[in-house]
Motif scaffolding. Sequence first.
Motif, PDB file in Angstrom:
ATOM      1  N   VAL A   1      26.149  44.082  46.041  1.00  0.00           N
ATOM      2  CA  VAL A   1      25.133  45.141  46.097  1.00  0.00           C
ATOM      3  C   VAL A   1      25.523  46.180  47.138  1.00  0.00           C
ATOM      4  O   VAL A   1      25.475  47.395  46.883  1.00  0.00           O
ATOM      5  CB  VAL A   1      23.751  44.535  46.418  1.00  0.00           C
ATOM      6  N   LEU A   2      25.917  45.736  48.320  1.00  0.00           N
ATOM      7  CA  LEU A   2      26.256  46.671  49.390  1.00  0.00           C
ATOM      8  C   LEU A   2      27.518  47.462  49.055  1.00  0.00           C
ATOM      9  O   LEU A   2      27.644  48.638  49.447  1.00  0.00           O
ATOM     10  CB  LEU A   2      26.436  45.907  50.706  1.00  0.00           C
ATOM     11  N   ARG A   3      28.444  46.845  48.334  1.00  0.00           N
ATOM     12  CA  ARG A   3      29.655  47.575  47.938  1.00  0.00           C
ATOM     13  C   ARG A   3      29.315  48.706  46.981  1.00  0.00           C
ATOM     14  O   ARG A   3      29.904  49.786  47.051  1.00  0.00           O
ATOM     15  CB  ARG A   3      30.652  46.604  47.294  1.00  0.00           C
ATOM     16  N   ARG A   4      28.353  48.490  46.092  1.00  0.00           N
ATOM     17  CA  ARG A   4      27.934  49.563  45.178  1.00  0.00           C
ATOM     18  C   ARG A   4      27.307  50.712  45.974  1.00  0.00           C
ATOM     19  O   ARG A   4      27.555  51.892  45.677  1.00  0.00           O
ATOM     20  CB  ARG A   4      26.943  49.014  44.160  1.00  0.00           C
ATOM     21  N   VAL A   5      26.514  50.383  46.983  1.00  0.00           N
ATOM     22  CA  VAL A   5      25.916  51.428  47.813  1.00  0.00           C
ATOM     23  C   VAL A   5      27.006  52.224  48.532  1.00  0.00           C
ATOM     24  O   VAL A   5      26.964  53.463  48.586  1.00  0.00           O
ATOM     25  CB  VAL A   5      24.938  50.817  48.832  1.00  0.00           C
ATOM     26  N   LEU A   6      28.013  51.525  49.082  1.00  0.00           N
ATOM     27  CA  LEU A   6      29.099  52.203  49.774  1.00  0.00           C
ATOM     28  C   LEU A   6      29.850  53.135  48.825  1.00  0.00           C
ATOM     29  O   LEU A   6      30.204  54.267  49.203  1.00  0.00           O
ATOM     30  CB  LEU A   6      30.063  51.172  50.367  1.00  0.00           C
ATOM     31  N   ALA A   7      30.084  52.698  47.599  1.00  0.00           N
ATOM     32  CA  ALA A   7      30.814  53.529  46.636  1.00  0.00           C
ATOM     33  C   ALA A   7      30.057  54.815  46.339  1.00  0.00           C
ATOM     34  O   ALA A   7      30.649  55.904  46.290  1.00  0.00           O
ATOM     35  CB  ALA A   7      31.058  52.737  45.353  1.00  0.00           C
TER      36      ALA A   7
END
Length: 591
Positions: free
Chosen positions: A100-106
């Motif tokens: 989830v956090l990786r999608r936000v970072l992207a």
Amino acid sequence: MDAASRSAAALGIDFGTHNTVAAVLRGDGRRHQILFDGHPLLPSGIYIDHDGSLLVGRDAAREARRHPHRYERNPKLRLDAPSLLLGDREVPIGDAVRAVLRRVLAECTAIAGPPRSVTVTVPAAWGPNRRHIVTDAALAAGLPAPLLLPEPVAAARYFAEVLGHRIEPGRALVVYDLGAGTFDASAVAFGPGGFEVLAVDGSDRVGGHYLDQALVDYLGGRFAGTEERSSAWRALLDPDAGGEVLRARFQLYDEVREAKERLSRRSTTEVLVPGFAAEELLTRAELDLLARPLLAQTVAITKAVIREARLSPDQVAGVFMVGGASRMPLAATMIHQELGIAPTMIEQPELVVGEGAVAVADQPVTPAAVPPPALPLTPAAVPPPTAPVTVVQPVVQPPPPPRRRGLPVALLAIATVLAASLVGGGAWWLGSLDGQAAEEDPTGTEESETVETEDPASPLATNTPEPEETTTSAAPEVITGEVYWNCPQTRLYCAGQGGEPGIRGSASDPTAIGYAAVGTVFELVCYETADLITPRGNEGEEGYWDYHEGKDASDVMVRVVLGENEFGYIPFVWLIIDPADVNSLGGLAEC
């Protein structure tokens, strides 16, 4: 855009039970939400694909319709488990959060560049285990080392900077956070070291999902009439059923959740139950009846937090309602009834915490001088709390907007008139289906229902300029009416109304656009005639009959002032204009 400007963004993330929200604060001070597929809400659900890759957001929800056993809708509720079983694979819980956090970072990198700092909000009552899981997941996702900020502190920052309220020394903000799967109430004060959480309590058994389940159970009761329908309903909820039934059950819960959200804006809606031909009608009265026991728990927790923080009513700077489930009109109504404080709400309460995470930390504002509070408050009125105190980095609280500052002496009379006009509209707003935010008096003091004012622009009696020769003209008479309602709570209709009669948008349309608290005094404009209402307690047609001593049946609909340029209609059977004669219109003219 050069590389420096594209990397000068602070990122705030609210990792929620059902949705995740993120906001960025750019180097030039601009702050905005991150959109995921065009929406500010990123579904927090996780789906494992056939190749072992993890999908999140709407992609995950879309694939879950075909293979629901590979999907976890609410990973935040599973943080105490070491792993999640998705399909036939065990996925470590930290990997799910990381996805989830990786999608936000992207998304952040695509619109604003890599963030130079990251704040992730967490419940104030979380212990070290859950906090470490989030921290490790953020680092594994490629984010900078995150600051974990208590969610009520983020809400208090939004309350202070975005809404322009001040939390004076000796006072505290009560944050009412009702989300999809949890509820938290907190008392937050602003001190020399920044915002401090004075007291916090909550429940993991109260939230939007639990109300969804109550609605599903309620619908199930409608299918118990015949063995065929009852059997079909049991099959739909069978936990060991195959993929096709699982897909139908996912659709049912989605339908119920969307119906619940629609009932925050409308009085009726319909639910399509998979496998059954007819749509099921749901009313807001039914929703309120089911929600009231759950919301009663949130009110009790909120009152306990205020007591734990040792706050008197005068020391409560406001009650700020955040979280998507707090949008229910009944929640605000119950808080107002129990605490005597009109809560502060905004149109999208689910965005408050994410935006508050980047509200002030990187853009300190020097506060301007403010006048002393209206009531004398001793700085030591808020003693050291018995619960652990959470302190965040020093944040300079911003000044309120100019329109909320103290008025010059010459304008005090005008300000008093405006304040009086808002008294009647405040109670109506609590039940408004529009869900719009209402700003409170920053001092938190209550206004009297009747305010005597002087006309600051009285005409002269003669043409002579000498002041001693002048006289003032009489102000136009204002007719008011007080809401009186004694609908028995033993009746489904009365209980669903929460003890408050409905306000119509037009005289002839019985659909309620809001609800009026008993005892509220409204300024009256005129009256029209519409449907006849008999207040004597005869059951008659559901939704039109209540109990009211001394009142005759009436078809009069009274137009009332709800706010500036806002009006509604209240049936005359629920208003007292002349206490000496409850059936008198008191000289009110026809529209």
